[in-house]
Write an enzyme that holds these catalytic residues in place. Structure first.
Site, mmCIF file in Angstrom:
data_model
loop_
_atom_site.group_PDB
_atom_site.id
_atom_site.type_symbol
_atom_site.label_atom_id
_atom_site.label_comp_id
_atom_site.label_asym_id
_atom_site.label_seq_id
_atom_site.Cartn_x
_atom_site.Cartn_y
_atom_site.Cartn_z
ATOM 1 N N HIS A 262 0.717 -1.101 -0.049
ATOM 2 C CA HIS A 262 -0.067 -0.180 -0.181
ATOM 3 C C HIS A 262 0.960 1.309 0.025
ATOM 4 C CE1 HIS A 262 -3.704 2.361 0.205
ATOM 5 N NE2 HIS A 262 -3.431 2.712 1.350
ATOM 6 N N HIS B 137 1.034 5.401 -1.163
ATOM 7 C CA HIS B 137 0.532 6.873 -1.978
ATOM 8 C C HIS B 137 2.040 7.561 -2.449
ATOM 9 C CE1 HIS B 137 -3.408 5.754 -0.938
ATOM 10 N NE2 HIS B 137 -3.237 5.871 0.261
ATOM 11 N N TYR C 245 -4.468 7.701 -6.972
ATOM 12 C CA TYR C 245 -5.785 8.362 -7.133
ATOM 13 C C TYR C 245 -5.442 9.811 -7.651
ATOM 14 C CZ TYR C 245 -4.746 9.787 -2.406
ATOM 15 O OH TYR C 245 -4.247 10.346 -0.954
ATOM 16 N N HIS D 274 -11.721 3.493 -4.012
ATOM 17 C CA HIS D 274 -10.968 4.282 -2.769
ATOM 18 C C HIS D 274 -11.637 3.957 -1.536
ATOM 19 C CE1 HIS D 274 -10.318 7.540 -0.062
ATOM 20 N NE2 HIS D 274 -9.118 7.590 -0.395
ATOM 21 N N HIS E 7 -9.769 1.034 0.762
ATOM 22 C CA HIS E 7 -9.581 1.435 2.148
ATOM 23 C C HIS E 7 -10.941 1.303 3.223
ATOM 24 C CE1 HIS E 7 -7.020 4.935 0.625
ATOM 25 N NE2 HIS E 7 -6.022 4.151 1.204
ATOM 26 N N HIS F 203 -6.123 -1.207 6.198
ATOM 27 C CA HIS F 203 -6.291 -0.739 7.389
ATOM 28 C C HIS F 203 -7.372 -1.829 8.178
ATOM 29 C CE1 HIS F 203 -4.074 2.607 6.199
ATOM 30 N NE2 HIS F 203 -4.880 3.095 5.616
ATOM 31 N N ASP G 30 2.194 3.092 2.964
ATOM 32 C CA ASP G 30 0.953 4.043 2.873
ATOM 33 C C ASP G 30 1.688 5.547 2.643
ATOM 34 O OD1 ASP G 30 -1.238 5.408 3.133
ATOM 35 O OD2 ASP G 30 -1.863 4.438 4.969
#
Length: 467
Positions: A68, A70, A133, A219, A248, A285, A336
């Site tokens: 995971h 971003h 995203y 998302h 998520h 999560h 993350d």
């Protein structure tokens, strides 16, 4: 004095290596030209080692999947650590993130991702699940190339040598019940039709590339509707019926409360009641679960995507790991928001969080006396991470990708350690990075703790920051 650059070889010899059934000594790996492991030979005598074989200078373990990420958030790590006018939480952090992301150009996003991936590789992550995203321009309008931003991230992965599962994010709304998105979310938004066009482009780009996989990521339940999620799930099956699906879920108590107000069900119960969740799913999560939800997730075969350093940084809460592990639920780790980029720190936080709330020790290893907690955590995270990313990684066996991490035998905390004690020491006994060399897909990308293109990548990162 710097060592001569590592050359790629058709075989690699390890003095000791962690194989699927445990540690073995004097291991020879045969590698294919496509970056796979063709054969594994144990107990190889010196005279039988082929000429030209690369000899590792320390113990060899499988590279860790980071399920995971971003990527762009690496450049904002540390920018949200000042108290605000009211109580700070995930939701106030999110506003800082929106302000930051609103200004990023494609060139900056690529440079930031490249810097992040270099740091991941140096830490022993050899594959990443990029939960992406950031699709459009600052005004919310698509670029001329609909896949511009995804392609930038994938280019960073190719350049640095990390394997990637690109997970374009379906994001349509600002809250449960199709609430309108806010201005800070406009770069993320797609309807199902445009989103499936984006996926089609990326599936074509990745076709035949053993270092890349494409999945997709609704998302969160608050950012999609049942109708849009149903439409995209049906469309994705036309590209790849086994594509990874990440979401998520149940990260924050407010999210649980809002889902209850909207549907009368908690997020994980609602998802399982309305969709078929199986081994292709990864629930990121899943922090706030009832005992029933914990059992449903464990029984489903889906992976729980745990990000302990980010969850701690954001004040999310603690995943019910003791109960989930007791039910043999699959799980893996991710960095993350990249407040930390260290698989050993993620694993340590995971165990230590449970020790604090349960007031005990060695809680997440297998039952019985004498089992290694560090080795159990590392092995389970390999398995779950590989499953979540949908790639042939996470173990050193014939047919898997040649993703090898060489530990530094001279690191003080590893001196005198063998077998599982190496992983116990790496996870719990120090803060220095234990990684010496890294091979991904048959190519050496890190040598003596430095990435093969580290200087150029950090220069690009500095330029992206305007320095």
């Amino acid at each position: 004095m710097t060592s001569a650059p590592l050359s790629d070889a058709t075989s690699v010899f390890a003095p000791t290596a962690l194989l699927p059934d445990g540690w073995a000594n004097h291991v020879l790996f045969d590698l294919s030209g496509e970056g796979d492991i063709d054969g594994v030979h144990r107990g190889v005598m010196e005279a039988a080692i082929p000429a030209g074989t690369h000899r590792c200078k320390g113990p060899v373990i499988p590279g860790m999947p980071n399920l995971h990420s971003h990527a762009f958030q690496r450049a904002m790590a540390g920018l949200a650590e000042r108290s605000g006018p009211s109580d700070d939480s995930f939701w106030t952090w999110r506003q800082v993130m929106y302000d930051f992301v609103g200004r990023l150009t494609p060139e900056q996003a690529q440079a930031i991702a490249a810097q992040l991936y270099v740091e991941m590789l140096k830490a022993g992550y050899t594959a990443v699940g990029e939960f992406h995203y950031l699709h459009h321009g600052p005004d919310g309008q698509p670029y001329d190339d609909l896949a511009e931003m995804s392609r930038r991230v994938m280019a960073a992965a190719r350049h640095t040598g990390i394997g990637i599962t690109q997970l374009p994010v379906l994001y349509g709304y600002g809250g449960f019940g199709a609430q309108a998105a806010g201005e800070g979310q406009r770069r993320f938004l797609n309807d199902p039709e445009r989103f499936l066009k984006l996926l089609e482009i990326l599936f074509q780009d990745a076709a035949g590339d053993p270092q890349a996989q494409i999945g997709f990521a609704p998302h969160s339940l608050r950012a999609v509707t049942p109708e849009t999620l149903t439409a995209v799930l049906a469309g994705v099956k036309g590209f790849d019926s086994h594509a990874p699906i990440h979401i998520h879920i149940a990260e924050q108590l407010k999210e649980v409360e809002d889902c209850l107000a909207w549907s009368g069900r908690r997020p994980i119960d609602w998802l399982f009641d309305n969709f078929t969740v199986d081994c292709h799913w990864c629930l990121i999560h899943a922090t706030h679960m009832t005992a029933q939800e914990t059992a449903r997730l464990a029984d489903s075969g889906a992976v729980a995507g745990l990000c302990p350093t980010t969850e701690a940084n954001l004040g999310d809460g603690l995943f019910p790991a003791v109960d989930y592990f007791a039910q043999d639920g699959a799980w893996g780790i991710g960095s993350d928001s990249h407040i930390s980029i260290s698989p050993v720190e993620e694993l340590r936080w995971l165990e230590y969080g449970q020790r604090l709330i349960h007031r005990g020790r060695n809680l997440l290893g297998p039952p019985g006396e004498g089992h290694s907690v560090g080795a159990a955590l590392y092995g389970d995270a390999l398995f779950g991470g590989a499953q979540a990313l949908g790639r042939r990684i996470g173990h050193l066996d014939s047919g898997s990708r040649a993703d090898l991490v060489v530990l530094d035998p001279d690191l003080p905390c590893l001196l005198g350690k063998e077998g599982d004690l190496l992983l116990d020491a790496a996870v719990f006994a120090g803060n220095l990075n234990p990684v010496r060399d890294v091979m991904v897909g048959g190519h050496w990308v890190v040598q003596d703790g430095r990435h093969r293109d580290e200087e150029a990548v950090v220069q690009g990162f500095r330029a992206a920051l305007g320095l």
